[in-house]
Every structure is written in C-alpha cells, then in structure tokens.
Write a protein that holds these residues in place. Structure first.
Motif, short mmCIF file in Angstrom:
data_model
loop_
_atom_site.label_atom_id
_atom_site.label_comp_id
_atom_site.label_asym_id
_atom_site.label_seq_id
_atom_site.Cartn_x
_atom_site.Cartn_y
_atom_site.Cartn_z
N LEU A 20 13.26 25.98 -14.96
CA LEU A 20 13.87 25.61 -16.23
C LEU A 20 13.46 26.57 -17.34
N GLU A 21 12.18 26.93 -17.37
CA GLU A 21 11.71 27.86 -18.40
C GLU A 21 12.41 29.21 -18.25
N ALA A 49 16.79 24.37 -25.88
CA ALA A 49 15.83 23.27 -25.69
C ALA A 49 16.56 21.95 -25.50
N MET A 50 17.64 21.74 -26.23
CA MET A 50 18.41 20.51 -26.08
C MET A 50 19.04 20.42 -24.70
N LYS A 51 19.49 21.55 -24.17
CA LYS A 51 20.05 21.56 -22.82
C LYS A 51 18.98 21.19 -21.79
N VAL A 52 17.77 21.72 -21.97
CA VAL A 52 16.66 21.39 -21.05
C VAL A 52 16.35 19.90 -21.13
N ASP A 67 22.48 19.41 -9.50
CA ASP A 67 23.59 18.92 -10.33
C ASP A 67 23.20 18.93 -11.80
N ALA A 68 21.97 18.51 -12.09
CA ALA A 68 21.50 18.47 -13.47
C ALA A 68 21.48 19.86 -14.10
N MET A 69 21.18 20.88 -13.31
CA MET A 69 21.12 22.26 -13.81
C MET A 69 22.48 22.73 -14.35
N LYS A 70 23.55 22.09 -13.92
CA LYS A 70 24.88 22.45 -14.42
C LYS A 70 24.98 22.23 -15.93
N LEU A 71 24.06 21.43 -16.47
CA LEU A 71 24.07 21.16 -17.90
C LEU A 71 23.73 22.40 -18.73
N MET A 72 23.28 23.46 -18.10
CA MET A 72 23.06 24.72 -18.82
C MET A 72 24.39 25.37 -19.20
N LYS A 73 25.47 24.99 -18.52
CA LYS A 73 26.79 25.50 -18.87
C LYS A 73 27.21 24.89 -20.21
#
Length: 181
Positions: A20-21, A49-52, A67-73
């Motif tokens: 994540l970092e 930071a909000m996306k993390v 699946d959660a990592m897709k929130l970086m898009k």
C-alpha cells in the motif's frame, strides 16, 4: 488520518502495508495495541491517503485485498451501508439481510451481474465495491430492498438503470468523437 479495523483483519492489513505504501506514496503506521492505523501522505496529497483508508475499510468489511486495491483507480469507490441504522432490532436486521441476499443468493447475484460490482454482506454491513456509476446503481437497488420494495420492482430498476447508463456512455462517446474531429 486514522482508521480502526476488526481484530481478525489486523494481520492481513499488516501484511499489505508495504505494498500500500508503495502504490500510494503514503506512510502507514499500525498501532497493534489500539488496532488503529494512521495514514500520512508523503507528497501532501491527501487524496492518496483517502484512497488507502478506503482500501483498509474495504478489507475490514471483508473484501479480498486484491479487489480492495482497485480503489486506487479514480473511478472506483467503496459504499458501506450499516444495516443497524435502518433496522429495528435483530429480527428486522435478519429480514433485511435476507431480502438483499435473496433465496440461495439470487438477489445479491443479480445485482452484482447487472452492475459489475462486488457486494459483501456481513453481520450488519453491506459493502459495495465498484465503478462509481455502477456502485451508485447497486446502492440504490439495495436501498429499495431495505425499504421493502418488491424484488421485481428492483430488477426492473436495474434493467432500466443499466440501459440508461449504456445510452449515456454511447452519447458521451459520440460527443467526444465529434469534438475530436
């Protein structure tokens, strides 16, 4: 920015902190005693930071880390509905969850298929993870079920909303094509 996660998710969160970092340009500090996580942007970009935070929330609710990592898009969001806020006790909560899940998971599956979102239903949360437009449609469908609307009404809404979204995207693509000529 601080967030807490359930005890059973601490080790999972801990294992993905380096990744994540790396992808978010943030510093993530986990306090195992308080189960709290502090996310600090390294480039003064609070958006990262909000996306993390959203990724950590998604994992905390029960979504798979990939699946959660897709929130970086930019076009992905997490919606969380707390069913305690809309129910009148344990029996009502069970009934509402049953309406959302449907017989043998049929209703949940239909919403996911129509919208392309991932849905998680836990003790008292419904998590929706997906494209912004699709997640909004899924959330509205779930809210309709919570309010007691007939399943057939919800399915008709999904059909109409998907058709409208498809037409909107076609019109937008056509306009962009005309503007580029």
């Amino acid at each position: 920015m601080y967030i807490t996660v359930p005890d059973e998710k601490i080790n999972l969160i801990k294992s993905i902190i380096p990744r994540l970092e790396e992808i978010s340009n943030t510093k993530i500090e986990l306090n195992e005693r308080t189960k709290s996580i502090n996310v600090t942007p390294l480039n003064n970009n609070a958006y990262d930071a909000m996306k993390v935070i959203s990724i950590i929330k998604a994992i905390g609710v029960g979504f798979d880390p990939e699946d959660a990592m897709k929130l970086m898009k930019d076009d992905y969001i997490l919606e969380i509905i707390d069913l305690k806020d809309v129910s009148n006790g344990p029996d009502d909560l069970k009934r509402i969850k049953g309406r959302i899940i449907g017989e043998k998971g049929k209703t949940k599956k239909i919403i996911q298929e129509y919208t392309g979102v991932n849905i998680i239903i836990t003790d008292h949360y419904v998590g929706i993870l997906g494209n912004v437009e699709q997640a909004d449609i899924a959330k509205r469908a779930i809210e309709m079920l919570i309010k007691g609307r007939e399943h057939s009404t919800v399915y008709k809404y999904l059909d109409r909303a998907e058709r409208d979204l498809y037409l909107f995207k076609i019109n937008r693509a056509l306009k962009e094509g005309l503007n580029n000529t």
